[in-house]
Design an enzyme around this catalytic site. Structure first.
Site, short mmCIF file in Angstrom:
data_model
loop_
_atom_site.label_atom_id
_atom_site.label_comp_id
_atom_site.label_asym_id
_atom_site.label_seq_id
_atom_site.Cartn_x
_atom_site.Cartn_y
_atom_site.Cartn_z
N PRO A 178 71.47 -22.22 10.19
CA PRO A 178 71.35 -21.68 11.54
C PRO A 178 71.22 -22.79 12.59
O PRO A 178 71.01 -23.94 12.24
CB PRO A 178 70.07 -20.83 11.46
CG PRO A 178 69.42 -21.17 10.18
CD PRO A 178 70.39 -21.84 9.30
N GLY B 239 68.95 -29.12 12.58
CA GLY B 239 69.11 -30.56 12.50
C GLY B 239 70.38 -31.01 11.81
O GLY B 239 70.45 -32.14 11.35
N LYS B 240 71.41 -30.17 11.76
CA LYS B 240 72.64 -30.56 11.07
C LYS B 240 73.31 -31.74 11.78
O LYS B 240 73.64 -32.76 11.15
CB LYS B 240 73.61 -29.37 11.03
CG LYS B 240 73.05 -28.18 10.27
CD LYS B 240 74.03 -27.04 10.21
CE LYS B 240 74.38 -26.44 11.55
NZ LYS B 240 73.23 -25.78 12.21
N THR B 241 73.49 -31.60 13.08
CA THR B 241 74.17 -32.65 13.82
C THR B 241 73.36 -33.94 13.82
O THR B 241 73.88 -35.03 13.55
CB THR B 241 74.43 -32.20 15.26
OG1 THR B 241 75.13 -30.95 15.23
CG2 THR B 241 75.26 -33.22 16.01
N SER C 287 73.94 -4.96 3.05
CA SER C 287 72.58 -5.17 2.55
C SER C 287 71.55 -4.24 3.16
O SER C 287 70.39 -4.25 2.76
CB SER C 287 72.17 -6.64 2.77
OG SER C 287 71.95 -6.85 4.13
N LYS D 98 66.29 -14.62 5.10
CA LYS D 98 65.68 -13.32 5.38
C LYS D 98 64.16 -13.39 5.20
O LYS D 98 63.40 -12.85 6.01
CB LYS D 98 66.25 -12.27 4.43
CG LYS D 98 67.66 -11.83 4.84
CD LYS D 98 68.24 -10.88 3.80
CE LYS D 98 69.61 -10.37 4.25
NZ LYS D 98 70.27 -9.57 3.21
N1 LIG Z 1 63.82 -31.75 9.97
C1 LIG Z 1 63.81 -32.21 11.23
N2 LIG Z 1 63.05 -33.24 11.57
C2 LIG Z 1 63.04 -33.68 12.83
N3 LIG Z 1 63.75 -33.20 13.84
C3 LIG Z 1 64.56 -32.16 13.56
C4 LIG Z 1 64.61 -31.61 12.25
N4 LIG Z 1 65.49 -30.58 12.26
C5 LIG Z 1 65.96 -30.50 13.52
N5 LIG Z 1 65.41 -31.44 14.31
C6 LIG Z 1 65.70 -31.65 15.73
O1 LIG Z 1 66.14 -30.44 16.30
C7 LIG Z 1 67.09 -30.65 17.31
C8 LIG Z 1 68.30 -29.77 17.09
O2 LIG Z 1 69.01 -30.22 15.97
P1 LIG Z 1 70.60 -30.23 15.88
O3 LIG Z 1 71.19 -30.30 17.22
O4 LIG Z 1 70.98 -31.24 14.89
O5 LIG Z 1 70.85 -28.80 15.32
P2 LIG Z 1 72.12 -28.21 14.60
O6 LIG Z 1 71.71 -27.80 13.24
O7 LIG Z 1 73.25 -29.12 14.72
O8 LIG Z 1 72.37 -26.90 15.43
P3 LIG Z 1 73.75 -26.16 15.82
O9 LIG Z 1 74.16 -25.37 14.62
O10 LIG Z 1 73.37 -25.29 16.96
O11 LIG Z 1 74.70 -27.23 16.18
C9 LIG Z 1 67.43 -32.12 17.24
O12 LIG Z 1 66.80 -32.78 18.30
C10 LIG Z 1 66.85 -32.54 15.91
O13 LIG Z 1 66.45 -33.89 15.95
MG LIG Z 2 75.02 -29.07 15.88
#
Ligand SMILES: Nc1ncnc2c1ncn2[C@@H]1O[C@H](COP(=O)(O)OP(=O)(O)OP(=O)(O)O)[C@@H](O)[C@H]1O
Ligand SMILES: [Mg+2]
Length: 796
Positions: free
Chosen positions: A381, A385-387, A703, A746
């Site tokens: 979702p 933190g994927k990006t 579901s 979920k």
């Molecule tokens: N496990 C974590 N530890 C520290 N910071 C986190 C962690 N997970 C997410 N973040 C922080 O949350 C913010 C959002 O993360 P990011 O933009 O990478 O989300 P994403 O998964 O790419 O979302 P999207 O699917 O909307 O692109 C970033 O600033 C990231 O550093």
């Molecule tokens: Mg992203």
């Protein structure tokens, strides 16, 4: 042709009368019995031929003087050997030509030039005197001409062939043709031809000695044919050569002309320097062979295009792209594993699985340098933190990071570029990204791969397939660049919110790593350890100025955000710091500690309520669990009875599959009416209306089957559903409960919403292993295999 004979010579008249030749009547002339003999070293003079002679020897000059002073007649005879100086009679041929001096010119250097005209063949019969020059007795010779068909045929043939020779030969003037045309006398004809034909001196001499015209014609025929053949062959060769030349060099000539024209016009002046600089850059760029060849070819083309033309900039841009690509530039990987682990941990909390996978890859790289990069796909979702993890991986490996977003990309050309025939064409995003990264082994993130569309402009995912397939991407070909680029050292990472919309072929090529979202505890830690310090720093505040204690964060998480990731949390934290910072700057405070109770004044009243239980106040309401691209969600399902004829009404943007689930649930309840103690008449007199709020958001999937059955049973039996209970599971018509997906998300959502108990399909029990322990402690999971079990557990 009369002769002004001198008294001296007339006394020695030659009495021999020429044989009667009706056509040669005018030639009948009386010659002296002896004549001065002028030796010629390299010339045979024929009758009627006019020739200029250069006289240098003293004896010959005297001879000319005397001849000119007398009757102007002399005999011209070829030397046997052209080298002999001051030849005597023995050194001369016996046959020659009587000639008349037409003109004489003396030069200051004592040389004499004379113009002579041949008159008649002659035979020297004896020496008369030796000094100062040769004087010999002569016998003029008559031509013998037979008048018959053979001679006529030979004559015509000679004339015709010689005409052709004149046409082909560059040395013979065309006027000769006219002379030839009017020449009917075979004797004169042979002499004319012999004079002009390019023959060896010996042959010419032989012609001079032959008085039989038929024989002369016969001899000539073979010489003429040979000469014609030579000339024809020559012209053929000439043609062939010139056509080959024109083919090969036409372009060169045209270019050269163009260049000159440009020079005249003042165009293309500067392109020389440009070309030179480009050539240097090409040599320095370390291009692979094929790219180098293409670049040089393009450079040559560029040199011929005027600088001001549009084509110049097209060509120039193309060259810039070729040169600018990091063909052989790669960054050195940092293979220190403990350092990499530190970096990954410093950037992100948790996410052990992903971190391990990256460290494993690093370790393998250490063993085998040319290991191809895996293609990772982070699914989860928003805001988990994927990006940012991708960036962190690049940092840990010591590689460059490139990110392109594929959201909304519908055109294949965005990936693979436009062909150069389009004006303003550019390479695709892959090539652009690589050039930006200035290395051929960056961490390359293809963000939001699940949002790639496809339409009439071609399917971008087929181009992506080529990019992501290790078997093909060593020679990735961009439409613009038209040169294969090796992508095999790139570490591709793709991200997606969910995999359903990713084409299966693409999914197959990637190693999927799920990031399901965070529990409250995890968020608390991420908030305290990462988001708070980061935002504080970004706002230029110190820990002493503004403090956000754990309790405040906890309230922030549960009452101001509801999400799987931490993006909104980070936003709220930022907003807290912004507002606190302003207070400090305004001088209202110098140190602030934000207590949980302060949140209302900073951020307004709470945004989310956790107690779902309050809404289950009457029969016909149950809580389902849904899985969406934004993570898990709880789903209220409500049913009501309205007067009618037993129809099922469904509202709330339900997808087809969910509608069918509702039908199945309805059928199940109807068919089990007796065991559920439902009055069968109720079905006939009422319609059932099922509604799922948050009506604008589309909902689909099987579901919700169990929940729908529970809602309907609750409605018809009048029994309320237990509070704090949520459920999930697909059902069959026979009442079996089937497993579902997204259990982890979920359960996280259920925990966020204050649910305490979850009914879930027996077969999904093993998914619970992946659910964080903290959640497992908080929630009670009850496995179910049939709908009737579910009804027993759910209805009070
Ligand atoms: N496990 C974590 N530890 C520290 N910071 C986190 C962690 N997970 C997410 N973040 C922080 O949350 C913010 C959002 O993360 P990011 O933009 O990478 O989300 P994403 O998964 O790419 O979302 P999207 O699917 O909307 O692109 C970033 O600033 C990231 O550093
Ligand atoms: Mg992203």
């Amino acid at each position: 042709m009369s002769d002004s004979s001198s008294p001296k010579n007339s006394s020695k008249e030659n009495g021999s009368t020429p044989k009667t030749n009706p056509e040669n009547v005018h030639q009948e002339t009386v010659f002296p019995a002896s004549l001065p003999v002028l030796p010629l070293s390299d010339l045979v003079v024929f009758p009627f031929m006019v020739a200029p002679l250069l006289i240098t020897s003293k004896a010959s000059t005297q001879l000319i003087d005397e001849v000119v002073a007398n009757n102007r007649l002399l005999a011209l005879v070829l030397q046997k050997n052209p080298e002999t100086e001051d030849p005597n009679v023995k050194d001369l041929h016996t046959h020659g030509c009587i000639a008349r001096v037409l003109k004489m010119l003396k030069f200051p250097d004592e040389s004499v030039r004379v113009l002579v005209q041949g008159l008649k063949r002659v035979k020297l019969t004896g020496l008369e005197s030796h000094e100062p020059f040769i004087r010999a007795r002569i016998e003029p010779m008559e031509d013998r001409v037979e008048q018959n068909i053979e001679v006529e045929a030979l004559t015509r043939n000679a004339s015709k062939v010689f005409q052709q020779i004149i046409s082909l030969s560059p040395n013979l003037p065309d006027e000769l043709k006219v002379a030839l045309f009017n020449m009917e006398d075979p004797s004169k004809l042979t002499d004319l031809i012999a004079t002009n034909l390019n023959l060896p001196l010996a042959d010419k001499q032989k012609f001079l000695e032959t008085t039989d015209v038929k024989e002369r014609l016969k001899n000539l025929a073979s010489f003429l044919q040979k000469e014609l053949d030579v000339l024809q062959l020559g012209s053929e060769i000439q043609n062939r050569v010139s056509s080959a030349l024109s083919k090969n060099q036409r372009e060169y000539f045209l270019r050269e002309q163009l260049r000159q024209i440009q020079k005249e016009l003042g165009d293309g002046e500067g392109s020389g320097g440009d070309v030179k600089e480009l050539r240097e850059r090409i040599e320095k760029a370390g291009l692979p062979e094929e790219a180098h060849k293409t670049a040089i070819k393009e450079l040559d083309r560029l040199g011929a295009i005027p600088m001001a033309s549009a084509e110049y900039s097209v060509s120039r841009t193309y060259l810039d792209w070729i040169i600018g690509m990091p063909w052989s530039v790669s960054t050195e990987d940092n293979l220190d594993i403990s350092r990499a682990r530190k970096i990954l941990d410093a950037d992100h909390y948790g996410l052990q699985k992903v971190k391990e996978r990256i460290l494993e890859h690093l370790a393998i790289l250490k063993l085998k340098r040319d290991k191809k990069g895996p293609i990772l796909c982070f699914v989860g979702p928003p805001g988990v933190g994927k990006t940012s993890l991708g960036k962190s991986i690049a940092r840990a490996l010591g590689r460059k990071f490139v990110r392109i977003s594929l959201g909304g990309v519908r055109d294949e050309a965005e990936i693979r570029g436009h062909r150069r025939t389009y004006i303003g064409a550019l390479p695709g995003r892959i090539i652009q990204g690589l050039r930006k990264s200035e290395s051929n082994n960056p961490v390359f993130m293809l963000d939001e791969i699940d949002k790639v569309g496809s339409d009439f402009r071609g399917d971008p995912s087929s181009a992506l397939l080529e990019v992501l397939d290790p078997a093909q991407n060593t020679t990735f070909s961009d439409h613009y660049l038209e040169l294969p680029f090796d992508l095999s050292h790139v570490l591709f990472i793709t991200t997606a919110n969910w995999l359903d919309t990713v084409p299966p072929a693409l999914r197959d090529r990637m190693e999927v790593i799920e990031l399901p979202g965070y529990t409250e505890q995890e968020k608390l830690r991420i908030g305290a350890k990462y988001l708070v310090p980061r935002q504080r720093e970004e706002h230029g505040l110190t820990p002493r100025q503004v403090r956000i204690p754990g309790a405040t964060l906890k309230r922030l998480i549960s009452q101001y955000t509801r999400e799987a990731g931490v993006r909104n949390l980070e936003r709220e934290v930022a907003s807290l710091y912004r507002k606190a910072g302003r207070r400090i700057v305004e001088g209202k405070a110098s140190q602030l500690t934000l207590k949980p109770g302060d949140l209302d004044s900073y951020l307004g009243p709470r945004k989310f309520f956790a107690d779902s239980a309050e809404r289950i106040s009457e029969p016909g309401i149950a809580i389902g669990l849904a899985w969406t691209p934004a993570g898990g969600e709880i789903l209220f399902i409500e049913a009501a009875l309205v007067k009618g004829k037993g129809n099922l009404i469904l509202t709330g943007s339900l997808g087809e599959v969910m509608q069918e689930s509702a039908q199945a649930a309805f059928s199940y309840v109807k068919s089990h009416a007796r065991s559920l103690k439902i009055d069968v008449e109720m079905f006939e007199k009422h319609d059932v209306h099922i509604h799922i709020p948050a009506g604008a958001a589309p909902k689909d999937g099987p579901s919700a089957g169990v929940t729908l059955a529970v809602v309907l049973a609750s409605l018809f039996t009048g029994r309320k559903v237990r509070p704090y209970m949520a459920m999930t599971g697909e059902i069959s018509l026979r009442g079996k409960v089937l497993p579902v997906g997204g259990v982890k998300e979920k359960t996280l959502a259920a925990a966020r919403s204050g649910i305490k108990m979850i009914l879930l399909p027996e077969k999904n029990k093993r998914d619970l292993e992946e659910v964080p322990a903290e959640i497992r402690r908080k929630l009670k999971f009850t496995p179910i295999t049939t709908v009737s079990e579910a009804l027993k557990l759910a209805l009070s």
